[in-house]
Every structure is written in C-alpha cells, then in structure tokens.
Design a protein around this motif. Structure first.
Motif, PDB file in Angstrom:
ATOM      1  N   ALA A 151       0.853  -1.192   0.000  1.00 39.91           N
ATOM      2  CA  ALA A 151       0.000   0.000   0.000  1.00 39.91           C
ATOM      3  C   ALA A 151       0.879   1.229   0.000  1.00 39.91           C
ATOM      4  CB  ALA A 151      -0.932  -0.008   1.211  1.00 39.91           C
ATOM      5  N   SER A 152       0.310   2.362  -0.319  1.00 39.51           N
ATOM      6  CA  SER A 152       1.039   3.623  -0.283  1.00 39.51           C
ATOM      7  C   SER A 152       0.773   4.395   1.009  1.00 39.51           C
ATOM      8  CB  SER A 152       0.643   4.503  -1.478  1.00 39.51           C
ATOM      9  OG  SER A 152       0.959   3.877  -2.698  1.00 39.51           O
ATOM     10  N   LYS A 153      -0.405   4.135   1.588  1.00 39.54           N
ATOM     11  CA  LYS A 153      -0.800   4.883   2.780  1.00 39.54           C
ATOM     12  C   LYS A 153      -1.438   3.938   3.784  1.00 39.54           C
ATOM     13  CE  LYS A 153      -1.821   8.618  -0.448  1.00 39.54           C
ATOM     14  NZ  LYS A 153      -2.861   9.486  -1.039  1.00 39.54           N
ATOM     15  N   ALA A 154      -1.085   4.124   5.052  1.00 38.85           N
ATOM     16  CA  ALA A 154      -1.608   3.287   6.134  1.00 38.85           C
ATOM     17  C   ALA A 154      -2.341   4.159   7.137  1.00 38.85           C
ATOM     18  CB  ALA A 154      -0.471   2.538   6.823  1.00 38.85           C
ATOM     19  N   ILE A 155      -3.523   3.722   7.541  1.00 43.48           N
ATOM     20  CA  ILE A 155      -4.289   4.400   8.577  1.00 43.48           C
ATOM     21  C   ILE A 155      -4.509   3.408   9.714  1.00 43.48           C
ATOM     22  CG2 ILE A 155      -6.345   5.751   9.132  1.00 43.48           C
ATOM     23  CD1 ILE A 155      -5.781   4.866   5.519  1.00 43.48           C
ATOM     24  N   VAL A 156      -4.098   3.776  10.910  1.00 46.27           N
ATOM     25  CA  VAL A 156      -4.329   2.955  12.102  1.00 46.27           C
ATOM     26  C   VAL A 156      -5.285   3.723  13.001  1.00 46.27           C
ATOM     27  CG1 VAL A 156      -3.326   1.875  14.129  1.00 46.27           C
ATOM     28  CG2 VAL A 156      -2.087   1.824  11.956  1.00 46.27           C
ATOM     29  N   LEU A 157      -6.477   3.191  13.171  1.00 46.25           N
ATOM     30  CA  LEU A 157      -7.509   3.799  14.009  1.00 46.25           C
ATOM     31  C   LEU A 157      -7.545   3.029  15.317  1.00 46.25           C
ATOM     32  CD1 LEU A 157      -9.967   5.732  14.338  1.00 46.25           C
ATOM     33  CD2 LEU A 157     -11.364   3.949  13.299  1.00 46.25           C
ATOM     34  N   LEU A 158      -7.073   3.667  16.385  1.00 43.54           N
ATOM     35  CA  LEU A 158      -7.066   2.999  17.682  1.00 43.54           C
ATOM     36  C   LEU A 158      -8.259   3.475  18.500  1.00 43.54           C
ATOM     37  CD1 LEU A 158      -4.408   1.673  19.865  1.00 43.54           C
ATOM     38  CD2 LEU A 158      -5.916   3.324  20.982  1.00 43.54           C
ATOM     39  N   VAL A 159      -9.160   2.536  18.821  1.00 41.21           N
ATOM     40  CA  VAL A 159     -10.358   2.836  19.599  1.00 41.21           C
ATOM     41  C   VAL A 159     -10.097   2.424  21.038  1.00 41.21           C
ATOM     42  CG1 VAL A 159     -12.836   2.510  19.810  1.00 41.21           C
ATOM     43  CG2 VAL A 159     -11.750   2.373  17.550  1.00 41.21           C
ATOM     44  N   ASP A 160      -9.864   3.377  21.880  1.00 38.23           N
ATOM     45  CA  ASP A 160      -9.536   3.107  23.279  1.00 38.23           C
ATOM     46  C   ASP A 160     -10.676   2.335  23.937  1.00 38.23           C
ATOM     47  OD1 ASP A 160      -8.740   3.262  25.995  1.00 38.23           O
ATOM     48  OD2 ASP A 160      -7.769   5.184  25.646  1.00 38.23           O
ATOM     49  N   GLY A 161     -10.355   1.163  24.494  1.00 41.16           N
ATOM     50  CA  GLY A 161     -11.327   0.400  25.271  1.00 41.16           C
ATOM     51  C   GLY A 161     -12.214  -0.551  24.507  1.00 41.16           C
ATOM     52  N   LEU A 162     -11.968  -0.749  23.210  1.00 42.19           N
ATOM     53  CA  LEU A 162     -12.845  -1.614  22.408  1.00 42.19           C
ATOM     54  C   LEU A 162     -12.326  -3.050  22.421  1.00 42.19           C
ATOM     55  CD1 LEU A 162     -15.288  -1.928  20.518  1.00 42.19           C
ATOM     56  CD2 LEU A 162     -13.747  -1.424  18.603  1.00 42.19           C
ATOM     57  N   GLY A 163     -12.787  -3.857  23.370  1.00 41.81           N
ATOM     58  CA  GLY A 163     -12.413  -5.256  23.430  1.00 41.81           C
ATOM     59  C   GLY A 163     -13.233  -6.106  22.476  1.00 41.81           C
TER      60      GLY A 163
END
Length: 379
Positions: A35-47
C-alpha cells in the motif's frame, strides 16, 4: 499458575511494523498487501468480547470479526503501556511505561504516566526507545497523528508520539475528516487516529450501558462513511489498546483492611485491577516473602499474585526487561482474575471508585482486541 503470555499469534507490537512493511512492499509480520498509505484507528477500550456482544449496534465493524481478527493487547492492559507498545513496537519492559501509575524511584514518588508529567519526569527519556514514527522518517515516510486538541502538548504525546506531526479534530467524524485531508495531500504516509470516546463512556457507565452502545454506534457510522472514501492503495486497520469489564462497587476490595497486606508497603502503584506494590527500601527478603505469602493466601482464588522477579521471568512485561525499567515494576503484583477491583481506603481522594468499566489485568475481556482490516487490506 500464572497466565500464558503467548495467547495470540500477533499483538499490538506487530501492527505498525506491519504497516511499514506494507508501505515498502515487504512481506512483513502480518502479510499485509502493499500500500502507499496506512491508517491505524485505535479505539480506546474496544475489546473483542464487548464488540461481539454488541454486534447488532456495529454493523460495519462487527462483521469483520473472524478468524485472524483478534490480537493481544500489551500488558498491563492500560492505555499508557499499550499505546507505547503500539507506537514503538516494543514491550513495556523495553519502552518503560509499565503501568497507569508507576514508581519514579529517583524522586521517591508515584506518578501517572498519562497526566503526571512535570519538570522532574521527562517524556524524552522516560519512554526509552525511538518510536516507529521516527523510524518511518528515516525511511522517507511521513507520519501523522490525529487526536483531540487537548492532547497536542501533553507529556504522554511527547513520550509516545514523537516523530509524528500532530493534527486535531472534534469527535470521531472530525478526526476522520482530518485523516482524509492528510491522505489526500500525501503520497506515502502513516496516519494514526485516536478515539477515546468509547473508553470514557465505559469508565463512567460501563460497557454494558446505553451510553457505551451509543458511542459504539457513532463510531461505527463514522467508520462506514470514512471507509467509503478509501482508495485502492490505502489500507485501514482498526484496533484497540485494551478491552474492559464492568466492576460494580460491591466488588471493590479494600485491601488495607488487612494490615498484614500493607505491612512495609511504601507505595501503591498500577491500577485497581493490577496493583503494583513497592516495599520500603530496607524491607528484608524474609519480610517480603512473608507479605507475598499473605497476599497469595488471601487473594489467589480471585487474582494472580506474584513477585516482580517471577512476573519478569514469566514474560509479563515482554521477553526482556531493561535493568533501568526493573525498579519501576512493583515488588508485588496483584492482577485480578475475577470481576473485582482493589482500592486503598487510606488514599486521599476516592474519585476512581466511581469507575464502572475497568481494565489492567490478564482476562480475555481485557487482553483480546480487534484487528479489523479495510481498504487495501480487506480480507
């Protein structure tokens, strides 16, 4: 018996290195497509367990759960430790953020690793390794973080997000809109987006509350809209720093009610589901062993109770613990197995006892977090 530390093939430490590999078209740990671009979405507390239980309210996210979509959070399962592991690719024993509150031995005090930074507590040296954002810059890749404006100049931001350019946005839609703007003007980059709303609702009301479900629905809708804008060379990973479980006040343990459990204890650190207790410096080995045995006799039916040495040798803080990090870890560690939380009634200010959703320990509810892939990395 102490819990197994190798419960999953991958952990949070693998996420950003795998993204970097994908941006370089390398096979990588997780085998992400180039890929050319990476997005990491971290959702605090989502088990994972909470997401599965509320799947009807997450019609975009929940269907992505399946084989290979669960990874292990860092231990302790607390935001400071887990985000540091995400952004450095290292365990707590290496990066040094070993709990919510920790012993600052040089200043003989306990400090909060999210909000307790001051002139005696330097984020540039306390977090001991280069971040993956700094490493990405060496490889010609831009890094960005999108979070609430209030986090821009925090000590924690300077400790774990250095090397990334800070951007802000209001609410989840606003942050994802800002992420889209960054993606549109960058040829190759990593964008890290932080979502605290779910965790805040969980702490205040519990993950089983209508308020938590409302935040999950809002998140799901924002992700659906954002994912529709992803281009073929843009990969999105949605993950979390920890899960949580609900602990009513009736399940609070006031451990100082037994004087034998606090005999010779100078500092109480960690958090309610993962106490880290530090002895007075002159405590003898015999005394330390006696207090450990008292804790084990009292609490082993509902918690893992161990010494620092045994926790380290069992890999709780990773395969290696740097000698400079060792004193930060409690001499005794009490990690809850049941839905309980430990409190010291002697402590000033008991506002923390109003928390419903809690985390920090080794249970599946706390350690299993999602690894959901969209865009270029969709299954």
């Amino acid at each position: 018996m102490l819990p197994a530390t190798k419960s999953h093939r991958f952990s949070l430490a693998d996420v950003l290195p795998s993204c970097l590999d994908a941006l370089h078209s390398r096979p990588g740990r997780m085998g992400l497509a180039p890929a050319s671009k990476a997005i990491v979405l971290l959702v605090d507390g989502l088990g994972v367990s909470a997401l599965a239980a509320r799947s009807g309210h997450a019609r975009t996210l929940a269907p992505l759960l399946g084989a290979g979509s669960t990874i292990r959070a860092a231990f302790p399962t607390t935001t400071a430790s887990s985000i540091a592991t995400l952004t450095t690719g290292e365990s707590a024993g290496v990066h040094g953020l070993v709990g919510y509150t920790v012993l600052d031995a040089a200043n003989d005090r306990v400090v909060n690793e999210l909000s307790g930074w001051d002139e005696r507590f330097d984020p540039q040296t306390w977090q001991r390794v280069r971040t993956l954002f700094e490493q990405a810059a060496d490889e010609g890749i831009e890094s960005f973080v999108v979070a609430s404006e209030s986090y821009r100049d925090s000590g924690f931001t300077r400790a774990v997000l250095r090397g990334a350019e800070f951007h802000s946005g209001k609410g989840v839609p606003g942050r994802l809109h800002e992420a889209r703007r960054i993606l549109d003007r960058s040829e190759r980059c990593i964008v890290y987006v932080y979502v605290p709303e779910l965790d805040k609702a969980g702490h205040a009301h519990g993950w089983q509350s209508p308020q938590w479900t409302h935040e999950l629905e809002a998140l799901d809708g924002a992700v659906k809209e954002f994912s529709g804008t992803l281009r073929p060379d843009e990969g999105l990973i949605i993950t979390a720093d920890h899960g949580m479980l609900d602990v009513p006040q009736s399940r609070h343990i006031l451990f100082d009610a037994d004087p034998g459990l606090v005999d010779g204890i100078r500092f109480v650190a960690g958090e309610p589901r993962c106490l880290q207790l530090h002895f007075e410096p002159d405590a003898t080995r015999e005394h330390r062993d006696t207090v450990l045995e008292r804790w084990q006799a009292s609490e082993s039916s509902r918690s893992w109770v161990t010494s620092r040495d045994d926790a380290i040798s069992s890999g709780w803080f990773g395969p290696a613990v740097d000698p400079q990090v060792v004193p930060r870890i409690g001499d005794l560690i009490v990690a809850a197995r049941k839905a309980i939380a430990y409190y010291d009634s002697r402590a000033t200010g008991q506002t923390g006892r109003s928390m419903v959703g809690q985390h920090g320990s080794w249970t599946q509810d706390e350690t299993e977090v999602p690894l959901l892939k969209m865009g270029a990395w969709a299954a």
